[in-house]
Design an enzyme around this catalytic site. Sequence first.
Site, short mmCIF file in Angstrom:
data_model
loop_
_atom_site.label_atom_id
_atom_site.label_comp_id
_atom_site.label_asym_id
_atom_site.label_seq_id
_atom_site.Cartn_x
_atom_site.Cartn_y
_atom_site.Cartn_z
CG ASP A 32 46.69 1.16 40.67
OD1 ASP A 32 45.73 1.14 40.12
OD2 ASP A 32 47.82 0.66 40.34
CG ASP A 86 52.82 -0.06 43.37
OD1 ASP A 86 53.27 0.86 43.49
OD2 ASP A 86 52.37 -0.57 42.54
CG ASN A 143 48.54 -2.24 44.21
OD1 ASN A 143 49.55 -2.65 43.88
ND2 ASN A 143 48.33 -1.09 43.33
#
Length: 329
Positions: free
Chosen positions: A205, A222, A210
């Site tokens: 992701d 994350d 992030n």
Amino acid sequence: MPDTALPYANLTPSLILDAVEACGFQASGALLALNSYENRVYQVGLDDGSFLVTKIYRPGRWSDAAILEEHAFARELAELEIPVVAPLPLAAGGTLLHYADYRLALYPRRGGRPPELEDPEHLRWLGRMLGRIHACGSQRLFRHRARLNIELLGTGPYHYLIEHGFIPPELEHNYRQAAEQLLGEIESIWREVADWVEPIRLHGDCHPGNILWTEQGPHFVDLDDCMIGPAVQDLWMLLSGDRSDMTRQLGLLLEGYSQFYDFNALELRLIEALRGLRLIHYSGWLARRWHDPAFPMHFPWFNTPRYWEEQLNTLREQLERLEQPPLEP
């Protein structure tokens, strides 16, 4: 276990602070909720004046084994001096604590700002870091984490939206038509390259939110969605703008990336397919979480007629993108 319809109903400030102390840290009582919806994330003040971050996992989403693989991957990267924020060891051992029907991990607090994706040096730097992450990620595969595929990110969320009545009746026929045509084209592209793509462990992701930037450069946060998949999954979300903009950005990313890991150019064919899957997956994610009171509060525009009209247009535009040749950096 917590009621799955209200997964965080019993998560009080005192419970959070008690859990942090059960991990071996003395909390001062200072508690600040951070921007997170899938899990609950808090900055916690300690008696010595420092801070840490606690992540409380959404009940029922991951198995313990999957969470521990996330932690092990982050720590493996950190041991290689790759700037990833890894979980802290706990007083009782390990990195995952079960407390009052919740599961949590603690992290050092790391600040920063988003990367400047118009800055060539930021893109090269990010490319170098992702090349290092993938060089490590290619050494072995996860056993308990998800594998990126069309069912996970596309057909599964699509069927959830239809079966649970999220699409307005007046738009459902056209939405079905656009989504199914898009998924069909994505499946064709996937089949073209599947035999030539080597899946590796990924961040999964890797969008700009992030990645945090400081004077020392980027660090990645994350890894909650780390998975097995094609390397380009961690690159394409850093591309934006028109085709010429994305071509330039991709070239700079790969300039840094190729210093540490070989990029398979056939994966460029997957960029728009992955973008299409994310469009459907995002709507499905919001729909699956709509029972959580935090979601209607923070995403009030979701599930309105205007939202679905915009989604229909976006899916049609994405079909046109799929017809274009892949980017060539």
